[in-house]
Design an enzyme around this catalytic site. Sequence first.
Site, mmCIF file in Angstrom:
data_model
loop_
_atom_site.group_PDB
_atom_site.id
_atom_site.type_symbol
_atom_site.label_atom_id
_atom_site.label_comp_id
_atom_site.label_asym_id
_atom_site.label_seq_id
_atom_site.Cartn_x
_atom_site.Cartn_y
_atom_site.Cartn_z
ATOM 1 N N ARG A 43 25.469 91.821 29.136
ATOM 2 C CA ARG A 43 25.205 90.454 29.231
ATOM 3 C C ARG A 43 24.180 90.239 30.517
ATOM 4 O O ARG A 43 23.305 89.477 30.440
ATOM 5 C CB ARG A 43 26.429 89.441 29.574
ATOM 6 C CG ARG A 43 27.296 89.400 28.110
ATOM 7 C CD ARG A 43 28.472 88.662 28.357
ATOM 8 N NE ARG A 43 27.749 87.153 28.408
ATOM 9 C CZ ARG A 43 28.870 86.134 28.665
ATOM 10 N NH1 ARG A 43 29.994 86.346 29.075
ATOM 11 N NH2 ARG A 43 28.285 84.811 28.860
ATOM 12 N N CYS A 61 29.920 84.254 36.968
ATOM 13 C CA CYS A 61 30.103 84.960 35.859
ATOM 14 C C CYS A 61 29.499 84.233 34.746
ATOM 15 O O CYS A 61 28.399 83.572 34.790
ATOM 16 C CB CYS A 61 31.667 85.372 35.595
ATOM 17 S SG CYS A 61 32.765 83.784 35.544
#
Length: 277
Positions: A177, A232
């Site tokens: 990611r 995050c």
Amino acid sequence: MSAVLISAEDLRERLASGGSPVRLLDVRWALGDPDGPQHYLDGHIPGAVFVDMETELAAPASPAKGRHPMPEVAHLQKCARSWGIRGGDAVVVYDATGGMAAARAWWLLKWAGVQDVSILDGGLPAWERAGGKVIAGEEPDPEAGDVVLTPGNMPVIDADAAAGWQGLLLDARAGERYRGEVEPIDPRAGHIPGAVSAPTAENLTADGYFKTADELRSRFEGFGTGPVAVYCGSGVTAAHQVAALAAAGIEASLYPGSWSQWSNDPKRPVATGSEPA
């Protein structure tokens, strides 16, 4: 001030001692797994209260604020009292995923001024390995607590501060990611320019325990120097990173909006690939 972590063996001893009460919070949640309440009913530590990530540990999601914005302190206080927390209580939070969800409750309660909060190292699996009892079904509602929460006891940054961070900005998501190879939920793939990839999962052993303080310190020192901030996807697993840093003796700021807020703002630049820039 409590330690960040408590072992299953130490928790068993503490509960058996009959001393001051320990409030147990079951925070089982994972992205794509909405069945936390059922997991709790299937088996939990006796006396634990189920805590809902979406409604109790976060405000409603929005593109402007992200998928798990911080709740208002008044809302968090109402929830904490419903969990039975009283002023001065010790609180232990746990899940079954290495603390990935429970750390959100740890961080929020520390942010709100609760001094004695620990994460059960290894979570429910560690409790069972240590011979701890697990029971199924509902628990009686706890007696209402009286805890008074005050915000601002853990460092927080916003998107502007993340954009200009002078120090070490850690991206706690999985490496694919960060690199922008996949993005399963947020509108743009990649990372905040200047951030360093530091996947949260690497804070843990294969058995789901936190690595030792020395191992964690060595890991984080290898990323660079300066003040540390963490983000995050939505501010949940970043709390786990902050906890791991705290266990290693390193203070870190949390960017609660994280990638879910940043990637929804078209004015914010996005970097891809394995390098920070």
